[in-house]
Write an enzyme that holds these catalytic residues in place. Structure first.
Site, PDB file in Angstrom:
ATOM      1  N   CYS A  12       0.456  -1.281   0.187  1.00  0.00           N
ATOM      2  CA  CYS A  12       0.106  -0.455   0.023  1.00  0.00           C
ATOM      3  C   CYS A  12       0.509   0.949  -0.420  1.00  0.00           C
ATOM      4  O   CYS A  12       0.295   1.797  -0.029  1.00  0.00           O
ATOM      5  CB  CYS A  12      -0.801  -0.071   0.713  1.00  0.00           C
ATOM      6  SG  CYS A  12      -2.182  -1.500   1.107  1.00  0.00           S
ATOM      7  N   HIS A  51      -2.782   7.697   6.593  1.00  0.00           N
ATOM      8  CA  HIS A  51      -2.536   6.421   5.894  1.00  0.00           C
ATOM      9  C   HIS A  51      -4.494   5.774   5.983  1.00  0.00           C
ATOM     10  O   HIS A  51      -4.764   5.165   5.711  1.00  0.00           O
ATOM     11  CB  HIS A  51      -1.793   5.067   6.261  1.00  0.00           C
ATOM     12  CG  HIS A  51      -1.844   4.240   5.676  1.00  0.00           C
ATOM     13  ND1 HIS A  51      -1.615   3.588   4.467  1.00  0.00           N
ATOM     14  CD2 HIS A  51      -2.538   3.013   5.475  1.00  0.00           C
ATOM     15  CE1 HIS A  51      -1.602   3.261   4.137  1.00  0.00           C
ATOM     16  NE2 HIS A  51      -2.509   2.386   5.001  1.00  0.00           N
ATOM     17  N   HIS A  98      -9.411   2.595  -1.022  1.00  0.00           N
ATOM     18  CA  HIS A  98      -8.366   2.192  -1.135  1.00  0.00           C
ATOM     19  C   HIS A  98      -7.843   1.670  -1.903  1.00  0.00           C
ATOM     20  O   HIS A  98      -7.612   0.621  -2.614  1.00  0.00           O
ATOM     21  CB  HIS A  98      -7.700   1.308   0.333  1.00  0.00           C
ATOM     22  CG  HIS A  98      -6.281   1.301   0.588  1.00  0.00           C
ATOM     23  ND1 HIS A  98      -5.135   2.156   0.236  1.00  0.00           N
ATOM     24  CD2 HIS A  98      -5.776  -0.016   1.582  1.00  0.00           C
ATOM     25  CE1 HIS A  98      -4.685   1.739   0.749  1.00  0.00           C
ATOM     26  NE2 HIS A  98      -5.065   0.411   1.774  1.00  0.00           N
TER      27      HIS A  98
END
Length: 1734
Positions: free
Chosen positions: A178, A310, A348
């Site tokens: 990620c 995040h 995401h």
């Protein structure tokens, strides 16, 4: 001090402010956002970019959340622009394709042309994790040329950008899950900071193409089940996966044209080992990263205005991150820290999520406002920093308090990253409006017209922003090949209102670079106010003001001259000269400021002063003074009153027409010149020319006859002035082409210099413009530099292939706009101009809030490229899909029930479902049942057998656009057809169905029993027909959610309607319509436990309709049945009395004995022993044959003999004694005297099993002894008259139990006997089932079946079928005696007890004369070895004709071999049996006359019932044998030659198979009617025969019938004209070649049936020669009108008498050689006819 120095040069700090690393360009595609601008709009307007549509896959798995973020247009890519081969583009990962375009857009967004980066040290760093396309192109679809590896290797995501843009810095892909794109930023930051690169493109990419990846994440427990990403929220349960592809462009600040943000610092670390597991985030390590980060840069966390976290909304991740932020950052702050996470808005996007956050931060800097979180209601209380207010979630648009933003990004493997951005402080002043009033010219090149218009539209939507225009202008300072549309627009500011487009135009640019020619016009281009509007252009104004200062000393006000609205101002020739010169100086200066240089310069008259200035021969001061003195001389000196006129013809023409007083002043063009002379002379001449229709017009020249002898005196004064101005003349360059000196003098000194003499000569001599202009390239781009485009018409006529652009235009209200438009047109024609030089210089970097450019870029997305999709990993672009059919698989297991003739084959309907599925995937997705489709012209080429173990791969290929499909298996074509979607599907209707019918409905069992007899052994799911009407027009079919079995059942009902035992399989379907939605609508209204559809078969319209399915035009063809294994046993079922048996053969006597034994004692293996005593031949072989002809039972035979014998197959021979044997079922004894017999019988009793049998072979039956141990069953005399068989059974020692009697009567409608029978069987009580005098009673079959059940041996049968028998009563001796024999079956008929036996039919091989009706046919279609003479249906006494000879034709071969269906010649099975033969010769038994005839069918027979119409008496000189060769061939030939067409009207004919029957007849007739004959045959022997038979034939006219070489022969011999007629019997490609042999208006006579029966196609192009195609079906004459038949008979009778019709050569076979006759005909070696003698 040392410490500070180290800090300065460390990674943490830039060397100078200019070395600051900045984000200067942004581009990307975000969920449901095509670009950055849409992304910004949706962020700030709280629009959720995640949705639950099914673009990627259907919601088929409840574990996979329905919501996800998806970008659009994955299939789009401008491959041509980036130079990607189309094969490579198809195999390229969509991520790579989109990244290339996005990277280009990001560079453009920075105000930099990507072309300027070629060869630069620019790095490319791309973050990406997963590429689903790898699965397709690496492992499933290996592309030719290895394009898959170069297209889907993830390294290529970065490398391909470097390749396409020519970047030579580092280029690699990063995968840290990620945090990948933040690691890309970190790597780029380090490389720029340490000087390794000068700029960088960083990017992130994430696509969701396969649901199983999402499923893995779901099972990992990190996804929100409801698909909503709720960072920091109390209801947060995980994140939502999302797609994004984005790029940023990083530069040093000193190189940047725009700054979105400065990257202050970037740092990364990794969690390392964690006891909780690798995916568990470590808050402690995150704290370390943040703590060290801010220490590295000496910055207090209090400077942060906002932190983009995040945070993904996971149960573990959010608390850990918030805790780390709180412990490091909030501890050093007094006020709360604003936090947010873009994942609430877009989901995401994993590898690309870091750049999503960076872009959001840049938006905050640009606008000063932070975009809000959505899906947020209340903070999660367990996260203390949130609950206690130290972290505040931004849930509404909020001002950014401080110009620093921190960004977190953490990979799920522990790779952590943090970056700090700083905002750019330069703000817009007054909306960016320019200080001046000059309209802004913008040139733009794009891939499409829309791409250019999009830029112009964007400018027009906002106030005129000079900085935005400056960025756009800077991008266009480099030429980019591939940008094939060029446009320009001129914008004027409207204050704070959106600016106005004054003009715009877009054109396609071919790429042609034209030579540039500057053309300076002369007198006549002046007009009042000609300089007014141009003064707005700064460079032009500077030039004019400079000239104005020079002329002030001469007493002239140049500004007034150029701007006054006084129309008389240019009556003064001096004003004209200086005005024109000044404007030309100004325009030239502007062009020079644009770095624009000509290839050629040419001037007209005084325009050569402008040439001198452009060429560098004169300065601006020299030029303006030269013009001034030229005017001064013109004004001051005395001269005649002259005039000048423009004439519409060339100077060469006018030369001979002019008075001597007039001269040609200017050679303008081939059809234009200017004359000069005295005023009156010119006026008169102009009037004269006008009267002649020639264009002529006087031009203003202040009454001065320039360029003529009348101003020669002006030369010296002008020369004097010019020498003062030009003291040191400069050489003229080669660019300047002189129009005042002839070309032949260009090398002379006077022409080489821009001198006083040159310009004086220019005034006095003629203008040679035409001559010089003709020397220019013919495709030049001419630019007229003058106050007005005076020479436009002349230039266009003189150079039609060139482009002419004037810079100004007389009388134009806005000449500045005209000038700017002219510059735009120059750009459209390939001239690159840095138009920014026209305006005040922009100070880069531009201010904040300058609009994005990347969002405005449009590509040529006209092509779609392959995108791998879950449902359709191989199908989308090619329409190709492979279906593995495996009977072991759950999905295909049902197909094992589709058994045809003992073999499992793929159902025809299965192919169609596979095509339907594939078609649906191509256009709609996997739910094919929702897609209404229509199939057309389906052809089943061959059947596909399926192995029980193993699989078959069926490849379905559908062509886009046409819908043509093919199915192949192992490289062989199986099915073809067309499929298309039905736009407005109709509901299938049933037409005129008759519900009432005389035909009964038959049950499912009976239905499938009937189909089994025909060879359809359907099982399981394929037995879907519940019931059907026996006429095959109506039925009911179960619906089990299986289209294959349902549609197959529709075809099954139709099979029932054909009265045939032939096995038929579908070979063609004309049309099949499926409306799945209507079908399901009907189904939902049915009882769920009994879903049954009615099926209607409509023969009138050739339709089958059921539910939503309509099938039209089904054509089924017969298939050859498999021969049963082994030799068929042919038997007859007869009643054999036990006491008075008829004489039987040894074979049948053995059969009777074996069958009686097995009937009473069924056993699988029988042991037989024969004792040889007197050397008799053993009968064990007959007994063994009788056993082997029975299913399942086997025999073990032993012959006991002392003789030495040859091996007997199946019989074991040994020299032993009977007493040594045990468990024998049969003992055979013979040839013994009485003593021996008694002894051997006792031994036999011992060796036999209980109820075993003994057969005595006796010479007579007189001495049969009564024995206690055996009872006699039957006595059978043998047909050799030498012996008799006595069958005896060993008497059982078991006690007999009184049996239960059960009477079975056919009149018992209540079947009460069943219960009694069931009860007796269940109690294991002996039962006697009997029937009394009911001859049709099925009791024997019933008991046979019952005896095969457990304990069935207790049931016995009495069947009394004799009226003289007493009533059934076991107490009567009549019945008791029979019962005592213990036989299972006791049948009384014709006064005897007996049983029914299967006796062998003895086939006689010896030919025998038959007087009854017999006919020839094959028993097994396709197997000529089964050709037999069979008993026919007619009574020979009632038949009128006895056949002598039957002639065979090719049709008979086709029928016998199965290539033609017998169904064509008979509607019932009886009719279909007797079809062979349709000509014969014979005797009319009524008249005794010899006749020959043609019949529809049944000619291969002994009798014909009735004569047909086509019958002739045989001429006396012909034999019956000869006559049999005549009817069909000559009827066919005469029907074709004289009734269908008339060969007498032609000259040439091609006759195929010339040595065949029809061929010989046709050649004879054609030659008799004087036609040139071409023919074909198959062997040299046949060719020789033809030449001997027909001497008139040319050898060169005989071709080969085995290939198409005859076509060349015909074209050669006819000189390409072709023949008038073709009589054809060849097929397929030879038929097509024969069609091509026809000449214009030819006639094609087709006597073959193969191509017509198979519906083969002929191209219609052949008919352009006006040919005619005739099918010659001679058998249709049998039902033709009488007048046609009489006409034909008359023709034939006439030509018989004329001797034209002659019998053909014949090969005769006797009747018993029928098989050889057919094989001889098939071999093709015969000449003439083959006949069978009846």
């Amino acid at each position: 001090m040392e410490c500070k120095k180290n800090k300065k040069y460390s990674r943490s700090f830039p060397d100078t402010d200019g070395d600051d690393i900045v984000i200067s360009g942004m581009a990307g595609k975000f969920p449901n956002c095509r670009n950055i601008t849409e992304y910004q709009y949706k962020l700030y307007n709280k629009i959720d970019m995640v949705d639950d549509d099914e673009r990627r896959w259907r919601h088929f798995n409840p574990e996979i959340p329905k919501r996800s973020g998806k970008i659009g247009e994955l299939e789009k890519f401008d491959a041509t622009f980036f130079g990607v081969h189309f094969k490579q583009a198809h195999t390229m990962d969509p991520q790579t394709r989109i990244l290339i375009e996005t990277a280009y857009e990001a560079v453009i967004d920075s105000g930099v042309n990507p072309k300027s980066l070629r060869g630069s040290k620019t790095g490319v760093y791309i973050g990406s994790c997963i590429s689903e396309s790898e699965k397709t192109w690496f492992y499933e679809k290996v592309s030719s040329g290895g394009f898959g590896i170069t297209g889907c290797s993830r390294a290529m995501m970065a490398n391909r950008i470097s390749y396409c843009l020519g970047l030579e810095g580092p280029s690699f892909l990063l995968d840290t899950a990620c945090s990948s794109s933040m690691y890309a930023l970190d790597n780029a930051f380090s490389a720029i900071r340490n000087g390794e690169i000068d700029a960088a493109i960083i990017g992130g990419s994430n696509l969701l193409l396969h649901p199983f990846v999402t499923l893995q994440f779901a099972r990992l427990g990190v996804l929100a089940p409801d698909g909503f990403c709720r960072p920091f929220d109390k209801n947060a349960s995980g994140y939502t996966r999302s797609e994004t592809i984005n790029c940023l462009f990083l530069q040093r600040k000193k190189d940047a044209k725009r700054v979105y943000a400065s990257v202050v610092y970037s740092k990364t670390n990794c969690d390392g080992y964690k006891p909780e597991g690798i995916t568990y985030p470590s808050g402690i390590v995150q704290e370390k990263l943040l703590d060290q980060f801010y220490k590295d840069i000496d910055l207090k966390p209090s400077v942060l205005g906002y932190l983009e976290a995040h945070s993904t909304g996971t149960v573990v991740g959010d608390p850990e991150e918030c805790k780390a932020i709180d412990n490091v950052l909030c501890n050093q702050r007094r006020e709360p820290l604003l936090v947010g996470s873009v994942k609430s808005n877009v989901g995401h996007s994993e590898a690309a999520s870091g750049i999503c956050s960076l872009v959001k931060a840049c938006f905050a800097f640009e606008s000063g406002l932070i975009a809000p979180n959505i899906n947020f209601t209340e903070v999660k209380q367990v996260i203390a920093p949130l609950a206690e207010g130290r972290l505040i979630v931004v849930k509404d648009v909020t001002p950014l308090p401080k110009p620093f933003i921190g960004i977190n990004s953490f990979g799920f493997g522990g790779a952590n990253a943090h970056a700090l951005l700083k905002g750019y402080t330069k703000s817009k002043t007054n909306h960016g409006l320019p200080q001046d009033e000059v309209p802004r010219l913008l040139t733009w090149a794009g891939r499409t017209e829309e791409a250019v218009q999009e830029i112009f539209n964007a400018v027009e939507k906002n106030p005129l922003d000079a900085e935005f225009i400056g960025l756009l202008q800077n991008i266009q300072e480099e030429d980019v090949s591939g940008m094939v549309f060029r446009g320009y627009a001129v914008f004027a500011k409207q204050g704070v209102q959106p600016c106005k487009s004054l003009t715009r135009d877009v054109q396609h640019y071919t790429g042609l670079q034209r030579p540039i020619v500057w053309v300076y016009s002369g007198m006549g281009s002046q007009w009042h106010e000609m300089g007014t509007k141009l003064m707005i252009i700064p460079r032009f104004r500077e030039a004019i003001e400079s000239c104005h200062q020079i002329l002030l000393s001469k007493g002239l006000d140049l500004l007034h001259i150029l701007t006054t609205n006084d129309p008389e101002i240019y009556q003064n020739i001096l004003h004209s000269f200086v005005g024109i010169a000044a404007v030309q100086i100004g325009l030239t200066d502007v062009l020079r400021s644009l770095n624009f240089q000509p290839d050629y310069i040419i001037g007209h008259s005084v325009g050569e002063l402008g040439c001198a200035y452009a060429d560098g021969g004169l300065t601006a001061q020299q030029m303006i003074l030269a013009a001034y003195y030229r005017g001064r001389v013109s004004v001051d000196l005395e001269k005649i009153r002259g005039s000048m006129a423009a004439i519409g013809v060339g100077y060469k023409t006018i030369l001979h027409m002019m008075p001597k007083s007039i001269e040609t002043a200017c050679h303008n063009g081939p059809d234009s010149c200017t004359i000069s002379g005295p005023l009156d002379d010119v006026s008169h001449f102009v009037a004269e020319l006008k009267s002649k229709g020639i264009f002529a017009k006087e031009v203003p020249c202040s009454n001065i006859a320039y360029h003529s002898k009348y101003i020669a005196h002006m030369g010296p004064p002008l020369l004097k002035y010019m020498k003062e101005i030009i003291p040191n003349p400069r050489a003229r360059t080669t660019k300047w082409l002189s129009t005042s000196v002839p070309k032949c003098d260009w090398d002379k000194d006077q022409a080489k210099f821009c001198s006083a003499e040159y310009h004086t000569n220019n005034l006095l001599n003629s203008v040679l413009f035409d001559e010089t202009f003709s020397l220019l390239p013919k495709n030049a781009l001419t630019i007229e530099v003058a106050p007005h485009g005076l020479l436009g018409a002349i230039l266009k006529r003189s150079m039609p292939n060139g482009i002419h652009i004037p810079l100004t235009n007389r009388g134009n209200k806005n000449n500045a706009l005209f000038f700017l438009s002219a510059l735009g047109k120059l750009y459209q024609n390939g001239v690159l101009l840095p138009v920014a030089n026209l305006y005040e210089k922009i100070q880069f970097p531009v201010s904040r809030s300058t609009p994005s450019i990347s969002s405005l870029i449009r590509w040529d997305h006209s092509e779609d490229w392959f995108v791998t999709k879950y449902e359709n990993m191989k199908t989308k672009s090619s329409g190709e899909r492979v279906f593995p059919v495996n009977l072991a698989s759950d999905n295909e297991e049902f197909m094992s029930g589709h058994i045809i003739d003992g073999k499992i084959i793929v159902p025809a309907t299965c192919y169609l479902q596979y095509v339907w599925e594939t078609f649906s995937l191509m256009y709609h997705g996997p739910s094919y049942m929702d897609v209404p489709v229509e199939f057309e012209d389906i052809r089943f080429i061959r059947a596909t057998s399926m192995p029980v173990n193993g699989k078959v791969d069926l490849t379905v290929m559908i062509h886009y656009g046409t819908g043509h499909f093919e199915i192949t298996e192992a490289g062989s074509l199986v099915v073809t057809g067309i499929i298309r979607e039905t736009e407005n599907p109709n509901i299938p209707e049933v037409y005129q169905f008759q519900k009432k019918s005389m035909f009964p409905m038959i049950s499912k069992r009976d239905f499938y029993k009937e189909l089994r007899l025909r060879g359809y052994h359907y099982n399981g799911a394929f037995q879907a027909v519940q019931m059907a009407r026996s006429d095959g027009l109506f039925g009911k079919v179960e619906w089990n959610y299986n289209w294959v079995t349902f549609m197959d059942a529709m075809l099954q009902i139709q099979i029932l309607g054909t009265d045939s035992r032939t096995l038929l399989l579908p070979t063609k379907i004309r049309k099949l319509k499926i409306n799945g939605l209507h079908h399901f609508d009907l189904m939902t209204k049915m009882n769920p436990d009994n879903r049954v559809f009615d099926v209607y078969v409509d023969h009138m319209y050739d339709r089958i309709v059921a539910g939503g399915i309509e099938l039209i035009g089904l054509h089924a063809s017969p298939v050859q049945r498999r021969r049963p294994p082994g030799i068929p046993v042919l038997e007859e079922y007869v009643f054999l009395p036990l006491s008075l048996s008829p004489i039987l053969s040894l074979q049948n006597a053995a059969r009777a004995c074996v069958q009686i034994a097995l009937e009473n004692n069924p056993i699988p293996k029988m042991k037989l022993v024969e004792l040889d005593t007197d050397g008799k031949e053993t009968v064990l072989t007959e007994f063994l044959e009788a056993i082997e002809d029975l299913p399942v039972v086997t025999g073990d035979c032993i012959l006991l003999t002392s003789r030495k014998l040859e091996d007997i197959p199946g019989v074991h021979v040994e020299n032993g004694c009977l007493s040594s044997q045990t468990n024998c079922h049969f003992v055979l004894l013979g040839g013994l005297d009485e003593e021996q017999m008694q002894d051997k019988i006792l031994t036999a009793h011992k060796v036999l099993v209980e109820t075993g049998y003994m057969v005595l072979r006796l010479k007579s039956t007189e001495n049969i002894l009564e024995m206690d141990k055996f009872r006699t069953i039957t006595t059978i005399p043998i047909d050799n008259n030498e012996e008799t068989f006595v069958l005896m059974q060993k008497v059982s020692t078991k006690l007999s139990v009184q049996p239960i009697l059960v009477k079975v009567s056919q009149n018992d409608e209540h079947f009460e006997w069943i219960a009694v029978l069931q009860s007796a069987i269940s109690t294991k009580t002996p039962v006697i089932v009997y029937s009394f005098n009911e001859s049709l009673n099925g009791i024997i079959g019933l008991v046979n079946c019952l005896r095969k059940e457990p304990d069935g041996n207790m049931i016995r049968c009495f069947f009394i079928d004799d009226q003289s028998a007493p009533e059934f009563d076991l107490s009567l001796p009549f019945y008791a005696a029979q019962l005592s024999l213990g036989l299972a079956f006791n049948i009384y008929r014709n006064g005897s007890w007996g049983s029914y036996r299967h006796l062998k039919l003895i086939k006689s091989e010896k030919p025998m004369a038959r007087l009854d009706h017999i006919y020839g046919n094959v028993i097994q279609r396709g197997d000529l070895s089964t050709l037999q003479w069979l008993k026919g249906p007619y009574d020979s006494q009632n038949c009128q004709i006895k056949v002598a000879y039957s002639s065979l034709n090719f049709r008979d071969v086709m029928l016998a071999t199965g290539r033609l269906a017998v169904e064509l010649y008979g509607s019932s099975r009886i009719d279909q049996n007797c079809v062979l033969g349709f000509e014969y010769s014979g005797i009319n038994v009524l008249t005794g006359r010899r006749i020959m005839s043609m019949v529809v069918k049944g000619g291969v027979a002994s009798y014909i019932e009735k004569p047909s119409k086509l019958i002739w008496d045989i001429p006396d000189h012909w034999s019956l044998e000869e006559a049999a060769t005549v009817p069909v061939v000559y009827i066919t030939v005469y029907y074709a030659f004289f009734m269908i067409t008339d060969i007498r009207k032609g000259k040439s004919i091609l006759i195929h198979a010339g040595t065949g029957g029809i061929g010989l007849a046709a050649i004879r007739v054609a030659l008799s009617y004087n036609l040139e004959v071409f023919t074909t045959c198959s062997t040299p022997e046949k060719k020789k025969f033809l030449l001997e038979k027909f001497p008139q034939l040319k050898e060169s006219n005989i071709g080969n019938s085995r290939d198409t070489s005859f076509e060349l022969m015909v074209q050669r011999e006819t000189n390409g004209k072709g023949v008038d007629f073709v009589l054809n019997s060849l097929s397929e490609e030879k038929l097509l070649a024969s069609v091509r042999c026809l000449g214009k208006s030819g006639r094609f006579l087709e006597i073959g049936k193969f191509d017509m029966a198979n519906d083969n196609k002929i191209g219609l192009g052949s008919f352009l020669k006006e040919i005619t195609f005739h099918a010659v079906l001679a058998d249709s004459l049998l039902v033709a009108p009488d007048e046609d038949i009489w006409h034909l008979k008359a023709l034939i009778d006439s030509d018989i008498s004329n001797g034209i019709i002659q019998p053909l050569p014949v090969k005769v076979f006797p009747a018993h050689e029928i098989e050889q006759a057919f094989r001889h005909l098939i071999g093709g070696k015969h000449i003439g006819k083959v006949v069978i003698q009846a």
